[in-house]
Every structure is written in structure tokens, then in C-alpha cells.
Write a protein that holds these residues in place. Structure first.
Motif, PDB file in Angstrom:
ATOM      1  N   ASN A  26      -1.543-128.400   3.982  1.00 49.06           N
ATOM      2  CA  ASN A  26      -2.965-128.060   3.984  1.00 49.06           C
ATOM      3  C   ASN A  26      -3.747-129.336   4.251  1.00 49.06           C
ATOM      4  N   ILE A  67     -10.484-131.768   6.253  1.00 42.27           N
ATOM      5  CA  ILE A  67     -10.725-132.780   7.275  1.00 42.27           C
ATOM      6  C   ILE A  67     -12.047-133.507   7.029  1.00 42.27           C
ATOM      7  N   PHE A 109      -5.351-133.396  15.615  1.00 42.35           N
ATOM      8  CA  PHE A 109      -4.785-132.086  15.931  1.00 42.35           C
ATOM      9  C   PHE A 109      -3.549-132.196  16.818  1.00 42.35           C
ATOM     10  N   GLU A 160      -5.821-125.618   8.094  1.00 45.17           N
ATOM     11  CA  GLU A 160      -7.099-126.325   7.994  1.00 45.17           C
ATOM     12  C   GLU A 160      -7.953-125.589   6.967  1.00 45.17           C
ATOM     13  N   VAL A 167     -13.872-128.552   6.966  1.00 45.59           N
ATOM     14  CA  VAL A 167     -14.311-129.862   7.437  1.00 45.59           C
ATOM     15  C   VAL A 167     -15.446-130.333   6.536  1.00 45.59           C
ATOM     16  N   PHE A 213     -15.917-125.713  14.831  1.00 44.20           N
ATOM     17  CA  PHE A 213     -15.106-125.227  13.708  1.00 44.20           C
ATOM     18  C   PHE A 213     -15.743-123.976  13.106  1.00 44.20           C
TER      19      PHE A 213
END
Length: 249
Positions: free
Chosen positions: A133, A136, A152, A168, A171, A194
């Protein structure tokens, strides 16, 4: 305010929601270890994280190196971790050593937060394989676009090599200065790029650094700060994704 700041404050927010958290400082620079008031551990004699990570016979000693903090338990970094990258390269199952190490303690915690080094390499591979996991961190600067590409590409290669799926979880954009047009443009770009994962925005606040200077998260230092709500929102989002529940105090 970078990845370490986010990691410490997310751990603090998870603690505030009643979770038992282990924080692992996998970065040889030891910034999180210092920010959590444990710089003495950075210069400690063996055993250290380096020994537990690189020597299978030392794994069970992780129980000896875990430090207690008012908000979380901590596996501090150590100066010997500067030699971890080449040492791991020589080991069998080089990308799996952290996973094997954390198996010693994972049942004791609701969450394990790993603060990674800033560069791609064996330590990053170990963190990604062990957790599968990733939350970011991103700067509100154009340089983040290239950083995303590199990350990535690396994640894709690791997934193929180990036949795993790395998820992901969101972010976190930090160092947002709303006075700068570039920051606003980058925030818009990240939210568009995203659109399938949560995006959280951390604005610049002096109290964030003051909290680290005091060895605690922002939630412990100044729970009235508006950015505490963002970190609590991240913790809430993780709880929802992992189907965890907030623990009543």
C-alpha cells in the motif's frame, strides 16, 4: 514539510482515532527518528534496525529496538542503515526482508506506517513489498509530475517482479502556498490526474514544523490547528478503505 511530516502526522491522526500504531523509520537519514525525539537511538550500538533487517538471525530482536512514544511505537533508524542498500543487494529475497521482519510484530498493531527513503532502491522495494500500500506525498510544484512517473514505473516493475498488487491509498499534497499560481495549478492537475483516489491538501502552517521540533504530531501539539482536520480526514479515509473502525477512548 515532506514525506516524513506526512507520515508522522498520519500516524498521530490514527492514534487519535484510537488505533495502535507502529512507525518504522526506514530512511537512513533518520529524519523521523529525530523529529520524534529519539536521536539518541540513531547512534545506538547494535542491535539496530540495520541488524534486524539484514540478518535473519537478528529478526526477533526487533522487540528490543522498538521505542515507546506518547502517540505511537517507533522502530527508529540508525546510522548503520546507510549501509543497508548494498547489504540487501547481497541477500537472498532482498526485497522481502522488511516483510519478514514485520511479521514478528504485525499482530500487535492496527497500522504500521513506514517512512521510506526519498530515493528508489532496495529499501523502497522492501517498504512497498511489505505494505503493498502507498500513500503518495506530493509537492504543489511542477517537479512532482516527473516524480509521479518515476514512482509508478518503479511500482509497475515491482508488481511484475513479485506478482503482487500495490494499492494507491491516496495522494497528500503538501507545502501548498495558496498565494502562488503554480501551486494552484498543480493542485488542480493532481486532482484531475488522480480522480480515482482521495486527494488531501496540506497548506503551509508554522505549527506543523513547531510540532516536529517538539517531537510530536500536530494533533498533539495544537489540536485546534485547521490542518489537524485534514490529517484526521486521511486517517478516516484509511479506516474506510481498510474497513477499520474508530476506537472509542
Amino acid at each position: 514539510m515532506g514525506k516524513t511530516t506526512i507520515a508522522i502526522n498520519v500516524a498521530g491522526a490514527l492514534n487519535a482515532r484510537g488505533h495502535n500504531v507502529l512507525f518504522v523509520d526506514l530512511d537512513p537519514q533518520g529524519n523521523a527518528t529525530e523529529n520524534l525525539g529519539m536521536m539518541d537511538a540513531y547512534d545506538d550500538a547494535p542491535p539496530s534496525l540495520f541488524d534486524c533487517l539484514t540478518n535473519p538471525e537478528q529478526r526477533e530482536k526487533i522487540h528490543e529496538i522498538i521505542r515507546n512514544h506518547e502517540e505511537m511505537d517507533v522502530v527508529p533508524s540508525n546510522i548503520d542503515m546507510t549501509a543497508a542498500e548494498p547489504e540487501l543487494t547481497l541477500s537472498r529475497r532482498s526485497g522481502e526482508q522488511l516483510d519478514l521482519l514485520l511479521a514478528e510484530v504485525e499482530d500487535d498493531y492496527d497500522y504500521i506506517i513506514v517512512d521510506c527513503p526519498p530515493n528508489l532502491g532496495n529499501l523502497m522495494d522492501n517498504a512497498l513489498f511489505a505494505t503493498q500500500n502507498v500513500l503518495i506525498p506530493a509537492l504543489a510544484e511542477s517537479t512532482s509530475k516527473r516524480a509521479f512517473e518515476l514512482l509508478f514505473d518503479h511500482v509497475d516493475a515491482l508488481e511484475l517482479d513479485y506478482e503482487i498488487d500495490i494499492h494507491e491509498r491516496g495522494v497528500v499534497i503538501n507545502r501548498i502556498d495558496v498565494r502562488k499560481n503554480q501551486a494552484k495549478q498543480m493542485v488542480d492537475w493532481i486532482n484531475t490526474a488522480f480522480d480515482d483516489v482521495p486527494v488531501w491538501e496540506i497548506r503551509e502552517r508554522a505549527d506543523v514544523q513547531k510540532a516536529l521540533d517538539s517531537g510530536v504530531s500536530l494533533l498533539e501539539y495544537n489540536p485546534e490547528s485547521d490542518m489537524c482536520e485534514v490529517f484526521l480526514s486521511i486517517a478516516d479515509g484509511l479506516d474506510e478503505q481498510f474497513e477499520m473502525v474508530e476506537v472509542e477512548a
